[in-house]
Design a protein around this motif. Structure first.
Motif, PDB file in Angstrom:
ATOM      1  N   LYS A 331      13.329  51.644 -22.706  1.00  0.00           N
ATOM      2  CA  LYS A 331      11.904  51.882 -22.495  1.00  0.00           C
ATOM      3  C   LYS A 331      11.658  52.154 -21.010  1.00  0.00           C
ATOM      4  N   LEU A 332      10.569  52.851 -20.737  1.00  0.00           N
ATOM      5  CA  LEU A 332      10.207  53.146 -19.349  1.00  0.00           C
ATOM      6  C   LEU A 332       9.631  51.908 -18.677  1.00  0.00           C
ATOM      7  N   LEU A 333      10.178  51.563 -17.515  1.00  0.00           N
ATOM      8  CA  LEU A 333       9.670  50.428 -16.748  1.00  0.00           C
ATOM      9  C   LEU A 333       8.297  50.762 -16.176  1.00  0.00           C
ATOM     10  N   ASN A 334       7.368  49.831 -16.307  1.00  0.00           N
ATOM     11  CA  ASN A 334       6.043  50.015 -15.726  1.00  0.00           C
ATOM     12  C   ASN A 334       6.145  50.182 -14.211  1.00  0.00           C
ATOM     13  N   ILE A 335       5.371  51.100 -13.662  1.00  0.00           N
ATOM     14  CA  ILE A 335       5.421  51.366 -12.218  1.00  0.00           C
ATOM     15  C   ILE A 335       5.169  50.095 -11.416  1.00  0.00           C
ATOM     16  N   ASP A 336       4.259  49.262 -11.855  1.00  0.00           N
ATOM     17  CA  ASP A 336       3.936  48.021 -11.137  1.00  0.00           C
ATOM     18  C   ASP A 336       5.136  47.093 -11.024  1.00  0.00           C
ATOM     19  N   ASP A 337       6.083  47.200 -11.953  1.00  0.00           N
ATOM     20  CA  ASP A 337       7.220  46.282 -12.005  1.00  0.00           C
ATOM     21  C   ASP A 337       8.458  46.798 -11.264  1.00  0.00           C
ATOM     22  N   ILE A 338       8.339  47.959 -10.637  1.00  0.00           N
ATOM     23  CA  ILE A 338       9.437  48.465  -9.794  1.00  0.00           C
ATOM     24  C   ILE A 338       9.606  47.545  -8.597  1.00  0.00           C
ATOM     25  N   LYS A 339      10.857  47.245  -8.253  1.00  0.00           N
ATOM     26  CA  LYS A 339      11.146  46.425  -7.075  1.00  0.00           C
ATOM     27  C   LYS A 339      11.883  47.268  -6.041  1.00  0.00           C
ATOM     28  N   SER A 340      11.474  47.117  -4.787  1.00  0.00           N
ATOM     29  CA  SER A 340      12.084  47.890  -3.711  1.00  0.00           C
ATOM     30  C   SER A 340      11.832  47.180  -2.389  1.00  0.00           C
ATOM     31  N   LYS A 341      12.546  47.631  -1.360  1.00  0.00           N
ATOM     32  CA  LYS A 341      12.141  47.327   0.003  1.00  0.00           C
ATOM     33  C   LYS A 341      11.160  48.417   0.426  1.00  0.00           C
ATOM     34  N   TYR A 342      10.317  48.110   1.398  1.00  0.00           N
ATOM     35  CA  TYR A 342       9.277  49.065   1.789  1.00  0.00           C
ATOM     36  C   TYR A 342       9.199  49.204   3.304  1.00  0.00           C
ATOM     37  N   TYR A 343       8.803  50.396   3.717  1.00  0.00           N
ATOM     38  CA  TYR A 343       8.519  50.695   5.129  1.00  0.00           C
ATOM     39  C   TYR A 343       7.036  51.043   5.235  1.00  0.00           C
ATOM     40  N   LEU A 344       6.359  50.509   6.253  1.00  0.00           N
ATOM     41  CA  LEU A 344       4.946  50.812   6.469  1.00  0.00           C
ATOM     42  C   LEU A 344       4.706  51.242   7.915  1.00  0.00           C
ATOM     43  N   ARG A 345       3.820  52.227   8.067  1.00  0.00           N
ATOM     44  CA  ARG A 345       3.331  52.644   9.393  1.00  0.00           C
ATOM     45  C   ARG A 345       1.823  52.406   9.401  1.00  0.00           C
ATOM     46  N   VAL A 346       1.379  51.563  10.361  1.00  0.00           N
ATOM     47  CA  VAL A 346      -0.028  51.173  10.421  1.00  0.00           C
ATOM     48  C   VAL A 346      -0.543  51.379  11.841  1.00  0.00           C
ATOM     49  N   LEU A 347      -1.627  52.112  11.987  1.00  0.00           N
ATOM     50  CA  LEU A 347      -2.257  52.289  13.296  1.00  0.00           C
ATOM     51  C   LEU A 347      -3.265  51.153  13.499  1.00  0.00           C
ATOM     52  N   GLN A 397       1.221  47.590  -3.164  1.00  0.00           N
ATOM     53  CA  GLN A 397      -0.001  48.379  -3.315  1.00  0.00           C
ATOM     54  C   GLN A 397      -1.236  47.526  -3.014  1.00  0.00           C
ATOM     55  N   LYS A 398      -1.175  46.262  -3.425  1.00  0.00           N
ATOM     56  CA  LYS A 398      -2.276  45.345  -3.124  1.00  0.00           C
ATOM     57  C   LYS A 398      -2.372  45.108  -1.611  1.00  0.00           C
ATOM     58  N   ALA A 399      -1.211  44.997  -0.969  1.00  0.00           N
ATOM     59  CA  ALA A 399      -1.189  44.797   0.483  1.00  0.00           C
ATOM     60  C   ALA A 399      -1.797  45.992   1.212  1.00  0.00           C
ATOM     61  N   LEU A 406      -9.124  45.470   6.893  1.00  0.00           N
ATOM     62  CA  LEU A 406      -9.126  44.754   8.178  1.00  0.00           C
ATOM     63  C   LEU A 406      -9.786  45.587   9.271  1.00  0.00           C
ATOM     64  N   ASP A 407     -10.593  44.934  10.113  1.00  0.00           N
ATOM     65  CA  ASP A 407     -11.386  45.681  11.086  1.00  0.00           C
ATOM     66  C   ASP A 407     -10.569  46.271  12.229  1.00  0.00           C
ATOM     67  N   PHE A 408      -9.330  45.811  12.389  1.00  0.00           N
ATOM     68  CA  PHE A 408      -8.499  46.338  13.483  1.00  0.00           C
ATOM     69  C   PHE A 408      -7.541  47.442  13.008  1.00  0.00           C
ATOM     70  N   ILE A 409      -7.659  47.848  11.743  1.00  0.00           N
ATOM     71  CA  ILE A 409      -6.814  48.922  11.202  1.00  0.00           C
ATOM     72  C   ILE A 409      -7.564  50.243  11.331  1.00  0.00           C
ATOM     73  N   ASP A 410      -6.895  51.248  11.869  1.00  0.00           N
ATOM     74  CA  ASP A 410      -7.486  52.572  12.045  1.00  0.00           C
ATOM     75  C   ASP A 410      -6.852  53.535  11.028  1.00  0.00           C
ATOM     76  N   GLY A 411      -7.655  54.001  10.084  1.00  0.00           N
ATOM     77  CA  GLY A 411      -7.137  54.945   9.107  1.00  0.00           C
ATOM     78  C   GLY A 411      -6.378  54.257   7.981  1.00  0.00           C
ATOM     79  N   LYS A 412      -5.679  55.072   7.210  1.00  0.00           N
ATOM     80  CA  LYS A 412      -4.991  54.577   6.025  1.00  0.00           C
ATOM     81  C   LYS A 412      -3.522  54.312   6.345  1.00  0.00           C
TER      82      LYS A 412
END
Length: 419
Positions: A331-347, A397-399, A406-412
């Motif tokens: 069966k196809l795994l639900n997208i929400d249940d995928i596990k991975s490491k993640y990289y984020l860029r935040v201004l 995705q929730k994060a 947050l008021d100190f975050i600029d953009g997405k």
């Protein structure tokens, strides 16, 4: 004699005719039959084509012609192509196609229609690389644990240029268009849809799973910047658009997205317009397939190899390689249940307490930060680049949504997965 009709005599169709003519001796010797192109269907008879075959604007002249044995579908698209191929099969004609979009949506209907009629599609994935034959035949003794593939040469060219020459995305895209690697409207390639269609075809052969593009995670490469490559290089990664399939117990994880992958992995070394696909079997281990993934001659080479197989009397029934469903019932795994490491860029605003608040937010969502870099930006702002330990897709995705508040975050904030 085997008579072939080609529906869609464009770049690939012209090359099919050229190969069958130029390499007639070896093709006839290998197939044991004389193979000739009897007719081609085109949209515009006035367009100059480098072929010497009868042409028509009606594809049904070909599929309804009693003398034609093999219909080669190269017209592209989904609905019209499906109707043409369906009619060919109903007329008991063998079919060869390079149309990945058609197969992404209709492969199981076509398999049922084909039955014992030969239906071949090697050219639909990775051009000249014989990955369909490898999965369907060469690795058929194995449970396929994972597939990781660079399946779009346009994206790979762009990402390679960005990595090696520190050039912005828009400039490299323009160069790719000027060189003919990217279409005038490149959306299908750069947003990941082309690679997704190919991944779905491979997943059917590997796992017997029927999923549509709308069912899986698909992301493109348009938001990647030189900063992301800076982080990747700092931590020993390359960035590639990957199609990924993984067996997780009796579920299959399917996703297409830009990925940070260790430079030590073989697939990370696939550069430029080339394609590379890694397949891991439970007994054979990892096998690697490399070669040109597009272009008239490379794609036509795969088409002609399928024509030769059919001329030899070869049949692969069913076309997707499973005589009966897997007992495990993948069966196809639900997208929400995928596990991975993640990289984020935040201004962020460059002021005290920012890092602590971000770390607290992540901690509350059970996400552990693995590494972090801060790159100053003008006007008292900084780009925060960080990677996480493995966590669930639903949590990251929730994060991302919480970070935006947050008021100190600029953009997405921007996110990529780490493989």
């Amino acid at each position: 004699m085997i008579k072939v009709g080609i529906v869609g005599v464009g770049t690939v169709g012209e090359s099919v005719v050229k190969i069958l003519e130029k390499n007639r001796d070896i093709i006839n010797a290998r197939s044991g039959k004389e193979i000739v192109v009897a007719k081609g269907a085109v949209r515009n008879l006035n367009k100059k084509r480098d072929v010497n075959i009868p042409l028509t604007t009606d594809p049904y002249e070909i599929v309804n012609e009693p003398q034609i044995d093999i219909v080669v579908e190269l017209m592209g698209g989904v609905d019209e192509a499906y109707n043409v191929v369906k009619k060919a099969l109903l007329n008991k004609k063998a079919v060869v196609t390079a149309n990945k979009a058609l197969l992404a949506y209709h492969r199981y209907e076509l398999q049922n229609l084909a039955g014992d009629i030969p239906f071949e599609f090697e050219a639909s994935v990775a051009g000249g690389i014989p990955i369909i034959k490898a999965l369907r035949e060469g690795l058929s003794a194995n449970h396929i644990e994972a597939i990781k593939g660079i399946m779009n040469g346009t994206c790979n060219f762009i990402l390679t240029k960005m990595e090696k020459e520190s050039v912005d995305f828009d400039l490299v895209l323009k160069e790719a268009q000027d060189l003919g690697y990217a279409e005038a409207d490149p959306t299908f390639d750069i947003e990941g849809f082309d690679a997704a269609h190919k991944l779905l075809i491979l997943a059917s052969i590997a796992y017997g799973i029927d999923a549509k593009p709308e069912d899986i995670l698909i992301e493109g490469i348009t938001k990647i910047t030189s900063l992301d490559f800076s982080f990747a290089n700092e931590f020993g990664y390359s960035i590639k658009l990957l199609g990924i399939a993984k067996k997780i117990n009796n579920h299959v994880e399917l996703r297409v997205h830009p990925t940070l992958i260790s430079k030590e992995q073989m697939i990370a070394k696939v550069d430029g317009v080339m394609n590379g696909i890694s397949v891991i079997g439970d007994f054979v281990g990892e096998t690697m397939y490399y070669g040109p993934g597009a272009g008239g001659d490379a794609t036509a080479s795969a088409v002609v190899s399928n024509i030769i197989d059919i001329a030899r009397g070869g049949k692969c029934s069913p076309m997707l390689g499973f005589k009966k469903p897997l007992e495990s019932g993948m069966k196809l795994l639900n997208i929400d249940d995928i596990k991975s490491k993640y990289y984020l860029r935040v201004l962020v605003e460059d002021r005290p307490g920012v890092l602590a608040k971000i770390a607290e937010l992540f901690g509350n969502l059970n996400i552990s930060i693995e590494s972090m870099l801060q790159k100053p930006k003008e006007k008292s702002k900084a780009n925060l680049l960080l990677s996480t330990h493995e966590c669930y897709e639903k949590d990251i995705q929730k994060a991302l949504k919480e970070l935006e508040k947050l008021d100190f975050i600029d953009g997405k904030p921007f996110m990529m997965r780490i493989e």
